[in-house]
Structure formats: C-alpha cells, structure tokens
Design a protein around this motif. Structure first.
Motif, mmCIF file in Angstrom:
data_model
loop_
_atom_site.group_PDB
_atom_site.id
_atom_site.type_symbol
_atom_site.label_atom_id
_atom_site.label_comp_id
_atom_site.label_asym_id
_atom_site.label_seq_id
_atom_site.Cartn_x
_atom_site.Cartn_y
_atom_site.Cartn_z
ATOM 1 N N VAL A 205 -6.571 34.417 -17.954
ATOM 2 C CA VAL A 205 -7.466 35.200 -17.104
ATOM 3 C C VAL A 205 -6.766 36.432 -16.551
ATOM 4 C CG1 VAL A 205 -8.826 35.172 -14.985
ATOM 5 C CG2 VAL A 205 -8.866 33.191 -16.514
ATOM 6 N N ASP A 206 -5.504 36.303 -16.131
ATOM 7 C CA ASP A 206 -4.817 37.452 -15.553
ATOM 8 C C ASP A 206 -4.613 38.559 -16.585
ATOM 9 O OD1 ASP A 206 -3.101 35.864 -16.988
ATOM 10 O OD2 ASP A 206 -1.385 36.131 -15.656
ATOM 11 N N VAL A 207 -4.375 38.192 -17.849
ATOM 12 C CA VAL A 207 -4.248 39.196 -18.909
ATOM 13 C C VAL A 207 -5.591 39.891 -19.132
ATOM 14 C CG1 VAL A 207 -3.738 39.563 -21.352
ATOM 15 C CG2 VAL A 207 -2.361 37.959 -20.021
ATOM 16 N N GLN A 208 -6.662 39.112 -19.134
ATOM 17 C CA GLN A 208 -7.994 39.708 -19.290
ATOM 18 C C GLN A 208 -8.272 40.726 -18.187
ATOM 19 O OE1 GLN A 208 -11.357 37.088 -20.136
ATOM 20 N NE2 GLN A 208 -9.938 35.421 -20.616
ATOM 21 N N ILE A 209 -7.910 40.383 -16.960
ATOM 22 C CA ILE A 209 -8.187 41.285 -15.837
ATOM 23 C C ILE A 209 -7.393 42.573 -15.965
ATOM 24 C CG2 ILE A 209 -7.902 41.568 -13.340
ATOM 25 C CD1 ILE A 209 -8.664 38.626 -13.030
ATOM 26 N N VAL A 210 -6.137 42.478 -16.365
ATOM 27 C CA VAL A 210 -5.312 43.689 -16.539
ATOM 28 C C VAL A 210 -5.927 44.603 -17.597
ATOM 29 C CG1 VAL A 210 -3.088 44.553 -17.364
ATOM 30 C CG2 VAL A 210 -3.164 42.634 -15.766
ATOM 31 N N LEU A 211 -6.307 44.032 -18.743
ATOM 32 C CA LEU A 211 -6.917 44.824 -19.807
ATOM 33 C C LEU A 211 -8.246 45.418 -19.350
ATOM 34 C CD1 LEU A 211 -6.227 42.472 -22.860
ATOM 35 C CD2 LEU A 211 -4.946 44.515 -22.193
ATOM 36 N N HIS A 212 -9.012 44.640 -18.616
ATOM 37 C CA HIS A 212 -10.309 45.081 -18.106
ATOM 38 C C HIS A 212 -10.138 46.263 -17.163
ATOM 39 C CE1 HIS A 212 -14.439 43.557 -16.408
ATOM 40 N NE2 HIS A 212 -14.482 44.817 -16.811
ATOM 41 N N VAL A 213 -9.214 46.148 -16.234
ATOM 42 C CA VAL A 213 -8.996 47.220 -15.251
ATOM 43 C C VAL A 213 -8.496 48.492 -15.928
ATOM 44 C CG1 VAL A 213 -7.583 47.924 -13.274
ATOM 45 C CG2 VAL A 213 -8.643 45.656 -13.312
ATOM 46 N N MET A 214 -7.617 48.355 -16.910
ATOM 47 C CA MET A 214 -7.106 49.539 -17.604
ATOM 48 C C MET A 214 -8.226 50.280 -18.337
ATOM 49 S SD MET A 214 -3.358 48.534 -19.126
ATOM 50 C CE MET A 214 -3.182 50.207 -19.775
ATOM 51 N N LEU A 215 -9.071 49.538 -19.050
ATOM 52 C CA LEU A 215 -10.185 50.181 -19.737
ATOM 53 C C LEU A 215 -11.134 50.852 -18.748
ATOM 54 C CD1 LEU A 215 -11.448 47.899 -22.669
ATOM 55 C CD2 LEU A 215 -10.457 50.189 -22.821
ATOM 56 N N LEU A 216 -11.473 50.148 -17.676
ATOM 57 C CA LEU A 216 -12.390 50.714 -16.688
ATOM 58 C C LEU A 216 -11.814 51.960 -16.027
ATOM 59 C CD1 LEU A 216 -14.017 47.702 -14.788
ATOM 60 C CD2 LEU A 216 -15.108 49.332 -16.329
ATOM 61 N N THR A 217 -10.511 51.981 -15.789
ATOM 62 C CA THR A 217 -9.893 53.153 -15.170
ATOM 63 C C THR A 217 -9.978 54.356 -16.099
ATOM 64 O OG1 THR A 217 -8.360 51.726 -13.957
ATOM 65 C CG2 THR A 217 -7.798 54.056 -14.114
ATOM 66 N N GLY A 218 -9.648 54.144 -17.373
ATOM 67 C CA GLY A 218 -9.755 55.233 -18.332
ATOM 68 C C GLY A 218 -11.168 55.758 -18.466
ATOM 69 N N PHE A 219 -12.138 54.855 -18.573
ATOM 70 C CA PHE A 219 -13.535 55.271 -18.684
ATOM 71 C C PHE A 219 -14.055 55.829 -17.358
ATOM 72 C CE2 PHE A 219 -14.017 51.782 -22.114
ATOM 73 C CZ PHE A 219 -13.532 52.649 -23.074
ATOM 74 N N GLY A 220 -13.539 55.308 -16.242
ATOM 75 C CA GLY A 220 -13.979 55.790 -14.938
ATOM 76 C C GLY A 220 -13.608 57.242 -14.708
ATOM 77 N N ILE A 221 -12.451 57.658 -15.209
ATOM 78 C CA ILE A 221 -12.068 59.072 -15.103
ATOM 79 C C ILE A 221 -13.036 59.925 -15.903
ATOM 80 C CG2 ILE A 221 -10.288 60.772 -15.640
ATOM 81 C CD1 ILE A 221 -8.200 58.583 -15.177
ATOM 82 N N LYS A 222 -13.359 59.491 -17.105
ATOM 83 C CA LYS A 222 -14.278 60.251 -17.953
ATOM 84 C C LYS A 222 -15.685 60.267 -17.365
ATOM 85 C CE LYS A 222 -11.609 58.971 -22.073
ATOM 86 N NZ LYS A 222 -10.929 60.245 -22.266
ATOM 87 N N ALA A 223 -16.092 59.171 -16.723
ATOM 88 C CA ALA A 223 -17.429 59.101 -16.124
ATOM 89 C C ALA A 223 -17.486 59.741 -14.743
ATOM 90 C CB ALA A 223 -17.880 57.646 -16.025
ATOM 91 N N ALA A 224 -16.335 60.076 -14.164
ATOM 92 C CA ALA A 224 -16.250 60.725 -12.843
ATOM 93 C C ALA A 224 -16.773 59.825 -11.731
ATOM 94 C CB ALA A 224 -16.983 62.060 -12.838
ATOM 95 N N VAL A 225 -16.315 58.573 -11.701
ATOM 96 C CA VAL A 225 -16.656 57.693 -10.585
ATOM 97 C C VAL A 225 -15.608 57.855 -9.483
ATOM 98 C CG1 VAL A 225 -17.758 56.032 -12.117
ATOM 99 C CG2 VAL A 225 -15.380 55.704 -11.501
ATOM 100 N N PHE A 226 -16.012 57.597 -8.242
ATOM 101 C CA PHE A 226 -15.096 57.709 -7.110
ATOM 102 C C PHE A 226 -14.048 56.593 -7.192
ATOM 103 C CE2 PHE A 226 -13.695 56.736 -2.817
ATOM 104 C CZ PHE A 226 -13.402 57.996 -2.341
ATOM 105 N N PRO A 227 -12.767 56.874 -6.914
ATOM 106 C CA PRO A 227 -12.173 58.136 -6.473
ATOM 107 C C PRO A 227 -11.603 58.966 -7.603
ATOM 108 C CG PRO A 227 -10.573 56.386 -6.243
ATOM 109 C CD PRO A 227 -11.782 55.754 -6.863
ATOM 110 N N LEU A 228 -12.089 58.766 -8.833
ATOM 111 C CA LEU A 228 -11.552 59.450 -10.004
ATOM 112 C C LEU A 228 -12.367 60.675 -10.379
ATOM 113 C CD1 LEU A 228 -10.979 56.188 -12.100
ATOM 114 C CD2 LEU A 228 -9.323 57.380 -10.650
ATOM 115 N N SER A 229 -13.200 61.168 -9.447
ATOM 116 C CA SER A 229 -14.105 62.284 -9.723
ATOM 117 C C SER A 229 -13.639 63.597 -9.117
ATOM 118 C CB SER A 229 -15.495 61.954 -9.182
ATOM 119 O OG SER A 229 -15.435 61.670 -7.786
#
Length: 518
Positions: A205-229
């Motif tokens: 589960v902890d590995v899944q969460i790390v991978l999940h957060v990394m993908l979301l952070t990368g996509f979050g910058i591209k999508a311009a979600v707070f605080p990555l906007s």
C-alpha cells in the motif's frame, strides 16, 4: 472504424509537414491548416458516434498485441475530448487567420505559426487516445514543445519572461511524470494502463501511495490545481490572443484528463479522495479570489480558469459514476466557454487598445456585437440558469450530496459562492468596459480600481484597430457552440453519463484493452 483511431493524430501531423513545405506561401498554409483541422473534426464526430453506439475502439499499432505494442484506445471519454478539442482548435485557427490577414502576421509569423499550431493539436489528440503512460507522456511533450514556441512568438520581453517560467514549470512536471513512469515500470513491469491497473493491487500500500502521489503531482502542475497553479496567470495572458485562447481552453484540460484516467483506472481506490476534495476546495476559492482582485481582463480570466479547474477535480474526487459524469460534462462546457471568453477578450483588446478595465469604457455603443459576444459566455461561466455552466454545477452538487460527507457539503457551499464571485467579476468587466461611459470609468478608477492588480509591468496599450469579420465570426461561432451545450444538454449529458459509467472502476477499460470485452 478502427483505422480511424490514429487518423486524429496523423492528419494534423501530415498537415504540419505540408505547411512547412509551403512556408513561403501564407495563403496556402492557412488553407492546409483549416482543411486538416476540419478533417479532424469530422473524424472525431464519426468516432464519437461509433464508440457511443458500439463500444470502445482499440488499435494495436503495427499489429503488435499487448504488452509488446503501442495500444491506442478511443472510448466515450476520449471521443468526447477529441470532438471538443478539434472544434476549439479549428475555431481559434479561423480567429488567428482573420487576425493574420488583417495585420500581415506581425504578431504570429505564419511560416512558424501554422506548423507549430498543428503540432500542438497532434500532441493534444495523441494524449487523448494513448493507451499507455509512456505515449501519454509523448503526447504531453509534443504539445508542450509546440506551446513553448507559440507562447514566445514575436519575441517581446514579457513573452520571453513568461515563456521561461512556463518552460521551467513544464520541465519540472515532465520530469516528475517521467520519473513516475520509470518507477511504475520497475514495480509492475509494464507501462500499459490496463495492465498497470491489474498489477498495481499486488504492490504494498505504501508503494502504491508514493506512485499515486507522484503521478498526481505531475498532472496537477499541468492541470494548474492549487498550490501548483502559480505559473498560469502570468504565463497565458502575455501570448497573442489566439494562443492564449487555445492554451486556456485545452492545455490544462489535458492534465485534468490524465487525472481522470489515473483516478478511475490505475488508482480507483478512495485513499486520496479526501485530499483531492481539499485540493478542489482550495483551487476554487483561491482562484476566484485572485480573479476578484484583477483589473486586467486576461489575467482575470486566467484566475477564473484556475478556479473552475476545482469543479472538475471535485467531480473526480467524489469517486462515483455520478461525480465522474458531472466532471466530464463540466470539462466539455469549460473548454468551450473559457476559450470563447478569451477570444472575446482578444476582440476587446483589438477594438479598445487595452485589456485593462481602467482604460476602457463605453464600448457598448461603439462595439455592441463584441459586448454580446462577451456577455453570453460570461453568464454561462457564472452559472446562470439555464446555461450549461448551471447544469454542470448542479450535477456536481447533486453528486456531492449523494456522497454525503461533511467535506462534500462544504464544497457545495463553496462551489455556489465561487460561482457568484465568478459572475461578479465578469459582470464588473462588462459594466466597466461596455456599460459605463469612458469618462465615468476614469473617475471610478480612483476609488475602486486602485485596489486591483494590473498586468505585471502595467497595462499594455496598443492602437485601437478595426476588427476583421473573420475574427468576429469565429468568436460568434464559439458563442453558438456554447449555447448549443445548453440546447442539447440532454443528449450531451447522457453521453457524459455513459462515459462516467464506463469509468466506474477499471474492469470495463481493462477488459476492452485486453480483448476480453464486448
């Protein structure tokens, strides 16, 4: 129908090659680009009809089966995104062609602009039909490289500065995305989205969460979600009007699309949904507060763009078919309406010589058509019934109420407040720019507008110029499309609902890609 799947990518790519070959003939470049994107619109509509009636289309490039080959997938979500993005790209191309014909292409050198614009479309379309993470990354990089060129066209100081910020942020997000792909491949031995979904549950589960957060952070910058906007409000407004419009309408939505795929297929569990709800709340609120404080129209629209990304993230974070369906409908609505508003802002800048509301006024008498073209999508984005903005928000609020958590009810209240503040910001623009006489705006500036922010470096002033009919026609066409989202809201929402049901858990997508589905 399967051979049509790669056509959406190949047609603009071939069009870009042809426009490069005829770079010394601007008129021919325009014709080639318009024909290419018109063909993509037709192809996308055919794909949407076929997919909605007969189920997803899967193509194995070169005949190589999963997991060895590249898989292209068009389901209802992909097909909807292809249709709306091709329509937007075509309308903005018509707008920019009108501007180029009138101005001699000083703002957008034709020999560079048209091929780069078609390459941008290629990247957008490739991202929407990619069946694996690496080709999703390739689609992102194609559109980002093209966007670097479009953002800095003309070589002015503000554009170069904005371009540097945009490039640095984009490179960081791309590095995060590529690192995530490498880690996922190391963990599960594949980059195919369907196979990742099957194998991800076997990881700790902890590995899944790390991978999940990394993908979301990368996509979050591209999508311009707070605080990555933070990068968006200063980057987009500095570009030429057509470039700003297509960036605002499409580029962040590719990031939202990637988040939709991630949350419904690769990581369908609810572990990060509460965190995503908080992100949606902050994105909505911080974005609209930024919009309220702006005196420059394009910066104000950039902040509303950030704010309304929050509504889409809300639908995804609910983790239900109803929430996903509402998010898909809202993405379609927002791409059309936000693009239209930026095109209208381009008309205002051309007719008034500025986008600062402190330097404009009385334009309704001089340019009533532009006033209407801004007013209608402004009401739509503000969520006034019966427009599609109201329908989308209502669907999101109903899905939130079904979820029933305290945080979901907080988001309902925040979403309603944000909608009101969006309407207030846009109606203030319409009031100051169109309704009030110019002399009243100048006197009004000392008391109210002095607390608002202009564009960095102050308001940009140009000579007021005549507005070509082609630019007005393109904007009017987009207004008509935005109204059509309301007139045909029933069929469109039905397709969105079926797309949301397809994404309720990864099983349907996985079976289709693996050849086990109907």
């Amino acid at each position: 129908m399967t051979p049509l799947v790669p056509a959406a990518v190949l047609i603009p790519l071939l069009g870009a090659a042809v426009t490069l070959l005829v770079g010394h003939r601007p008129r021919m470049q325009r014709i080639v680009a318009l024909v290419a994107l018109s063909a993509v619109v037709v192809t996308s509509v055919v794909l949407l009809v076929a997919v909605d009636a007969g189920g997803p289309l899967v193509m194995e490039a070169g005949g190589w089966a999963v997991p060895f080959g590249i898989v292209l997938v068009v389901d209802r979500l992909s097909a909807l995104m292809l249709v709306v993005s091709s329509v937007v790209l075509l309308a903005v191309l018509v707008f920019s062609a009108g501007q180029g014909i009138a101005d001699g292409d000083d703002e957008t050198p034709v020999s560079i602009y048209y091929p780069t614009y078609l390459i941008l479309g290629t990247g957008v379309f490739a991202a929407f039909i990619a069946g694996d993470l690496f080709n999703l990354y390739v689609g992102f990089e194609i559109l980002l490289v093209a966007s670097y060129v479009l953002l800095t066209l003309g070589g002015t100081g503000p554009r170069i500065r904005a371009g540097i910020t945009y490039i640095i942020v984009s490179l960081v997000s791309s590095m995060l995305f590529l690192s995530s792909i490498a880690m996922i491949y190391g963990a599960v031995g594949t980059v195919n989205i369907a196979q990742i979904s099957e194998r991800m549950a076997e990881l700790p589960v902890d590995v899944q969460i790390v991978l999940h957060v990394m993908l979301l952070t990368g996509f979050g910058i591209k999508a311009a979600v707070f605080p990555l906007s933070f990068w968006l409000p200063d980057s987009y407004p500095s570009a030429p009007a057509p470039v700003t419009a297509v960036f605002a309408g499409l580029l962040t939505k590719v990031g939202v699309y990637a988040i939709l795929r991630t949350e419904t297929i690769i990581f369908p569990g609810p572990e990060l949904n509460p965190a995503l709800l908080v992100v949606a709340l902050l994105t909505m609120v911080v974005g609209v507060l930024g919009a309220v404080a702006q005196a420059d129209i394009k910066r104000l629209l950039s902040f509303t763009l950030v704010s309304h990304i929050g509504y889409m993230i809300l639908g995804v974070a609910l983790g239900s078919a109803a929430g996903t369906s509402a998010a898909i409908y809202y993405v379609v609505h927002h791409i059309i309406v936000q693009t239209t508003l930026f095109l209208a802002a381009g008309l205002i800048e051309r007719a008034g010589g500025s986008t600062s509301i402190s330097r404009l006024g009385g334009m309704l008498a001089a340019s009533p058509v532009i006033g209407v073209l801004f007013f209608v999508p402004a009401l739509n984005l503000g969520g006034i019934p019966p427009f599609s903005g109201f329908i989308g928000k209502l669907a999101l609020f109903e899905a939130s109420a079904e979820q029933g958590s305290p945080l979901a009810y907080v988001l309902i209240g925040a979403g309603a407040l944000v909608s009101l503040l969006t309407l207030y910001s846009l109606m203030r623009v319409w009031n100051m720019v169109f309704w009030r006489p110019a002399k009243d705006v100048e006197g009004y500036e000392s008391s109210s507008l002095r607390h608002m922010s202009e564009a960095p470096g102050g308001a940009t002033l140009t000579d007021a110029r005549t507005t070509p009919r082609l630019m007005v026609a393109a904007t009017a066409g987009m207004v008509a499309v935005s109204v059509a989202l309301t007139v045909f809201a029933g069929p469109l929402f039905a397709v969105s609902a079926r797309a949301g049901e397809d994404l309720e858990g990864p099983r349907f997508y996985v079976e289709i890609v693996q050849g086990r589905g109907g």
